[in-house]
Design an enzyme around this catalytic site. Sequence first.
Site, short mmCIF file in Angstrom:
data_model
loop_
_atom_site.label_atom_id
_atom_site.label_comp_id
_atom_site.label_asym_id
_atom_site.label_seq_id
_atom_site.Cartn_x
_atom_site.Cartn_y
_atom_site.Cartn_z
CG HIS A 161 24.21 27.80 -7.10
ND1 HIS A 161 24.42 29.16 -7.19
CD2 HIS A 161 23.08 27.64 -6.38
CE1 HIS A 161 23.44 29.78 -6.57
NE2 HIS A 161 22.62 28.89 -6.05
CE1 TYR A 162 21.25 24.86 -3.43
CE2 TYR A 162 21.55 24.10 -5.69
CZ TYR A 162 20.77 24.69 -4.72
OH TYR A 162 19.51 25.13 -5.03
CG HIS A 163 31.76 24.12 -3.39
ND1 HIS A 163 32.27 23.20 -2.50
CD2 HIS A 163 32.72 25.07 -3.53
CE1 HIS A 163 33.48 23.58 -2.14
NE2 HIS A 163 33.78 24.70 -2.74
#
Length: 647
Positions: A281-283
């Site tokens: 998700h943060y990628h």
Amino acid sequence: MRKLFFILILFIIVSSARAQELNTEVFNVVNLNYPGLEKVKDLHAKGKDKEALAALLDYYRNRKGINHPDVNLDNVKISKEEQKWADDGLKHVFFVHKGYQPSYFYGDDINWQYWPVQDNELRWQLHRTKWWQPMGKAYFLTKDEKYAKEWILQYMDWIKKNPLKENDENVRFAWRPLEVSHRLQDQTIQFLLFLNSPNFTPEFLSQFLVNYNKHAEHILSNYSDQGNHLLFEAQRELYAGVLFPELKDAPVWRKSGIDVLNRQIQLQVYDDGMQYELDPHYHLAAINIFAKAISIADANNFRDEFPKAYLDRVEKMIMVVVNINFPDYTNPMFSDAKLDDKKSMLRDYKSWTKIFPANKAIRYMASDHKTGTPPAHLSTAFKTSGFYVFRNGWTEGATQMTLKAGPPAFWHCQPDNGTFELYVKGRNFFPDAGSYVYGGDAEVMKERNWFRQTMVHKTLTLNNANLDSTDTKCLLWETSPQLDKLVIENPSYKELNHRRSVFFVDQSFFVIVDEAYGNAQGDVAIHYQMCEGKVNLSKNQLSAATQFDDKNNILVQCFPAQATQMVEEEGWVSYAYRHKAKRAAYAFTADKKNNDPVRFITVILPVEKEKSAPKIKALFENKQFDKKGLKVKVEVGKKKYNLNYTL
Ligand code: MG
């Protein structure tokens, strides 16, 4: 009650009056020598500040040549959901977080410190004022002044009640740099949507610009140390510099944003393209930050301020998503990831296609597999970050496993080395547990910690404890149409190493060999958790099988080298913040009483139905654990397979 009403009316009058007050500080923050502001400068020099501000407002209402990449004023649309947030916002029922619905009422006289559930996110995200942009859209489309009046009232109320003071409990939430940057970005759009309202007075413009300037200056001296927060802040600082070039420090903000992003893309992104928090998700969020910076550069003609290395790395990051996500556009929910949907992924791919028009794989994803071409390879490894992908195709009917086993990472990463998700023909049979919540008081942390546990992942534990060490090394990666092989090893616990060997056989089924060696003693277990739905467990056979009636099922069977039991465990899966569902979970466990290694072979076989599934056999041919190699024999029905490797 009457008294309360009187106070409320008085408060509204005072607030409106404040909004109408001219903030002369504006003349210190605006660069009066900026081209187009000659009249403003002249009037200010003559002491006619009110007229100068009117000229400045006039300038903004007619400004050309500054392009916002995220809003097209010729095509403003509002969704049903946004309309509700806008209308709720009028009643001080603020949309703060999707995990807390219905939204809370923050009082007629807004209490910006109201904290109904002690989840940090709920208090932080109030200060992202996510309902203001929908109010702006509602205003822009209807020209109903109630939205503009209320936005200005709330804007001024926020300034008044959230002063930036040292050692103030509220500042920790209202002025956290991530939230400041969020407002910095969203207010560029709110500004454009409300600008032509008669309620947007020259006086309010002075208040707005002074407040906006304070936000950008705050970021400049309070950047987060690292991680995705720093990326968000830098990209939004760049936005501030580009979209309000009339403010004195705008060139500094712009340069700072570009410099931080250029530096961080090399620091935060591994050479294989994965962002170092190891969270899908943060990628994705990091890609969108880097890509947004390119988009605003393209819209305003300064792409050349980003070197080729920057563009190449963003493209590599996108290729990680193309590979690790499943053919139905869903993502593995490793670490703090939630489940992203196809609609938003298609939107992302479409925006990335604009930046990288020559990349056929991105086009293939953006077009829902209709144009472009998928990557030439099937299975692939991102060895530095430790993401391994086994697949037999790129369309919805394919089989794909994504496995996570990388180096130590940061806060969002979970101690889950060796875990995987497996997708077969449109069904994810082993979704990750997800994260459920982030940080907060003890009660919230208890929930968070449940989902972070190593034992709720598909990997090996000692006494069900969380891993002491998360630093997996890849010992072997080979891929061919007949057989993919992966051998990884993690020093999981003090005196217990976990070697996991994964074979993707005939592009159809998986054999996982787990070997735990070292001097540690205790209960060694390998854990499995399935998707929701009925699962038949057979403790005698050491097997588990899903029971879907659409001829798409999975059979898991364990063949241990030592006495082993199958035990049921607590199972939950969370696809979205504060949402969870029950699911089947179980473990194969063995008592490690001495220094001898513990070894398991597990076969994961896609089948139409459990009843008609072929018989499976598996055994170790090397009877002793051998650091240098492995020999395993597997039979599925009449087919025999020799699976081995030598290091
Ligand atoms: Mg997890």
